[in-house]
Design a protein around this motif. Structure first.
Motif, short mmCIF file in Angstrom:
data_model
loop_
_atom_site.label_atom_id
_atom_site.label_comp_id
_atom_site.label_asym_id
_atom_site.label_seq_id
_atom_site.Cartn_x
_atom_site.Cartn_y
_atom_site.Cartn_z
N PRO A 1 -15.10 -23.02 -35.74
CA PRO A 1 -15.38 -21.62 -35.40
C PRO A 1 -14.92 -21.24 -33.99
CG PRO A 1 -17.38 -22.92 -35.25
CD PRO A 1 -16.30 -23.83 -35.76
N ALA B 1 -25.19 -24.18 -36.96
CA ALA B 1 -24.55 -23.81 -35.70
C ALA B 1 -25.22 -24.53 -34.54
CB ALA B 1 -24.64 -22.30 -35.50
N LYS B 2 -24.42 -24.92 -33.56
CA LYS B 2 -24.94 -25.57 -32.36
C LYS B 2 -25.02 -24.60 -31.19
CE LYS B 2 -23.78 -30.08 -33.81
NZ LYS B 2 -22.86 -31.00 -34.16
N LYS B 3 -24.42 -23.41 -31.36
CA LYS B 3 -24.48 -22.34 -30.37
C LYS B 3 -24.74 -21.04 -31.11
CE LYS B 3 -20.51 -23.90 -27.78
NZ LYS B 3 -19.38 -23.44 -27.00
N LYS B 4 -25.08 -20.00 -30.36
CA LYS B 4 -25.26 -18.69 -30.96
C LYS B 4 -23.94 -18.23 -31.55
CE LYS B 4 -26.78 -14.03 -29.98
NZ LYS B 4 -27.30 -13.11 -28.98
N ARG B 5 -24.00 -17.65 -32.75
CA ARG B 5 -22.79 -17.15 -33.38
C ARG B 5 -23.12 -15.93 -34.22
NH1 ARG B 5 -21.20 -20.02 -38.88
NH2 ARG B 5 -23.27 -20.14 -39.76
N SER C 1 -21.73 -13.91 -37.78
CA SER C 1 -20.88 -14.08 -38.95
C SER C 1 -21.07 -12.91 -39.90
CB SER C 1 -21.18 -15.40 -39.66
OG SER C 1 -22.49 -15.37 -40.18
#
Length: 51
Positions: free
Chosen positions: A14, A34-38, A40
């Motif tokens: 991503p 997810a490992k970070k804010k995203r 979609s």
């Protein structure tokens, strides 16, 4: 994304400003946590069959 035999054929990382479009009924796939804010967006196109 996987082929019909369940073999991994591609991994989509991503990256910022990236758009991925594929036929979800043709390509088995998974979405990992997810490992970070995203953000979609998911959408579906549908075609009604005429009688």
């Amino acid at each position: 994304m996987y082929d019909d035999n369940g073999t991994l054929i591609d991994t989509v990382v991503p990256n910022e400003n990236t758009l991925v479009v594929f036929l979800s009924d043709k390509f088995p796939h998974e979405v990992l946590p997810a490992k970070k804010k995203r953000h979609s967006i998911a959408g579906w196109f549908r075609v009604d069959k005429t009688l």
